[in-house]
Design a protein around this motif. Structure first.
Motif, mmCIF file in Angstrom:
data_model
loop_
_atom_site.group_PDB
_atom_site.id
_atom_site.type_symbol
_atom_site.label_atom_id
_atom_site.label_comp_id
_atom_site.label_asym_id
_atom_site.label_seq_id
_atom_site.Cartn_x
_atom_site.Cartn_y
_atom_site.Cartn_z
ATOM 1 N N UNK A 83 4.165 -0.187 -10.672
ATOM 2 C CA UNK A 83 3.854 -1.414 -9.934
ATOM 3 C C UNK A 83 4.289 -1.299 -8.481
ATOM 4 N N UNK A 84 5.463 -0.714 -8.235
ATOM 5 C CA UNK A 84 5.941 -0.540 -6.867
ATOM 6 C C UNK A 84 5.017 0.387 -6.078
ATOM 7 N N UNK A 85 4.593 1.491 -6.679
ATOM 8 C CA UNK A 85 3.710 2.444 -5.999
ATOM 9 C C UNK A 85 2.384 1.778 -5.659
ATOM 10 N N UNK A 86 1.829 1.035 -6.603
ATOM 11 C CA UNK A 86 0.545 0.371 -6.349
ATOM 12 C C UNK A 86 0.661 -0.674 -5.243
ATOM 13 N N UNK A 87 1.750 -1.439 -5.236
ATOM 14 C CA UNK A 87 1.870 -2.511 -4.240
ATOM 15 C C UNK A 87 2.343 -2.014 -2.883
ATOM 16 N N UNK A 88 3.186 -0.983 -2.844
ATOM 17 C CA UNK A 88 3.772 -0.542 -1.575
ATOM 18 C C UNK A 88 3.053 0.648 -0.947
ATOM 19 N N UNK A 89 2.285 1.393 -1.719
ATOM 20 C CA UNK A 89 1.661 2.592 -1.168
ATOM 21 C C UNK A 89 0.148 2.594 -1.332
ATOM 22 N N UNK A 124 -1.997 8.891 1.750
ATOM 23 C CA UNK A 124 -1.644 8.372 0.429
ATOM 24 C C UNK A 124 -0.407 9.070 -0.121
ATOM 25 N N UNK A 125 -0.360 10.387 -0.046
ATOM 26 C CA UNK A 125 0.782 11.150 -0.570
ATOM 27 C C UNK A 125 2.057 10.794 0.198
ATOM 28 N N UNK A 126 1.961 10.648 1.530
ATOM 29 C CA UNK A 126 3.134 10.280 2.339
ATOM 30 C C UNK A 126 3.657 8.898 1.967
#
Length: 145
Positions: A83-89, A124-126
């Motif tokens: 969830x954090x990756x989807x919302x923050x990155x 995206x990777x960064x």
């Protein structure tokens, strides 16, 4: 003095009984008194409920604070980290994620699928690598151009 208070009390009680049991208006007076007492009871119940909800929130806040003492910063379970990756990155990256599959295992983000260009891939990777809790990024993305 004591006799006077007793007599005054008896007269007051007699007046109240006469007021409430009056043949003409006693029934309406009793009904109004019942309605007023019911309303007061509901008001008290609402106030108690509101205070109980507030105290529940305070307790939950304290429990959260105590729990956070025992959890290391930046250590999340895989579902929370997803969830954090989807919302923050992923969302802020602006990359079309229709063909990208995200999988997280023990804090490592696995990216598969395709992206439009190398610049979008790098961005995206960064961004994913900067998310708190991500231990690594396994990039197997394919660039279309």
């Amino acid at each position: 003095m004591r006799k006077f208070l007793l007599i005054a009390s008896l007269i007051s009680v007699a007046g109240l009984i006469t007021y409430l049991l009056d043949p003409d208006r006693g029934r309406a007076r009793r009904a109004r008194l019942t309605d007023q007492m019911s309303a007061k009871g509901r008001d008290v119940a609402d106030a108690v409920t509101a205070k109980a909800k507030y105290q529940k929130g305070v307790f939950e806040g304290v429990a959260h604070e105590v729990a956070s003492i025992f959890v290391e910063d930046g250590v999340y379970d895989d579902e929370t980290l997803m969830q954090k990756v989807r919302s923050e990155a992923v969302g802020p990256s602006g990359v079309d994620t229709g063909d990208i599959v995200l999988d997280i295992t023990d804090g490592t983000v696995h990216l598969t699928g395709s992206v439009a260009d190398k610049r979008a891939r790098r961005r995206l990777v960064d961004l994913i690598g900067k998310v708190d809790g991500v231990r690594g990024v396994d990039d197997t993305l394919i660039t279309a151009s």
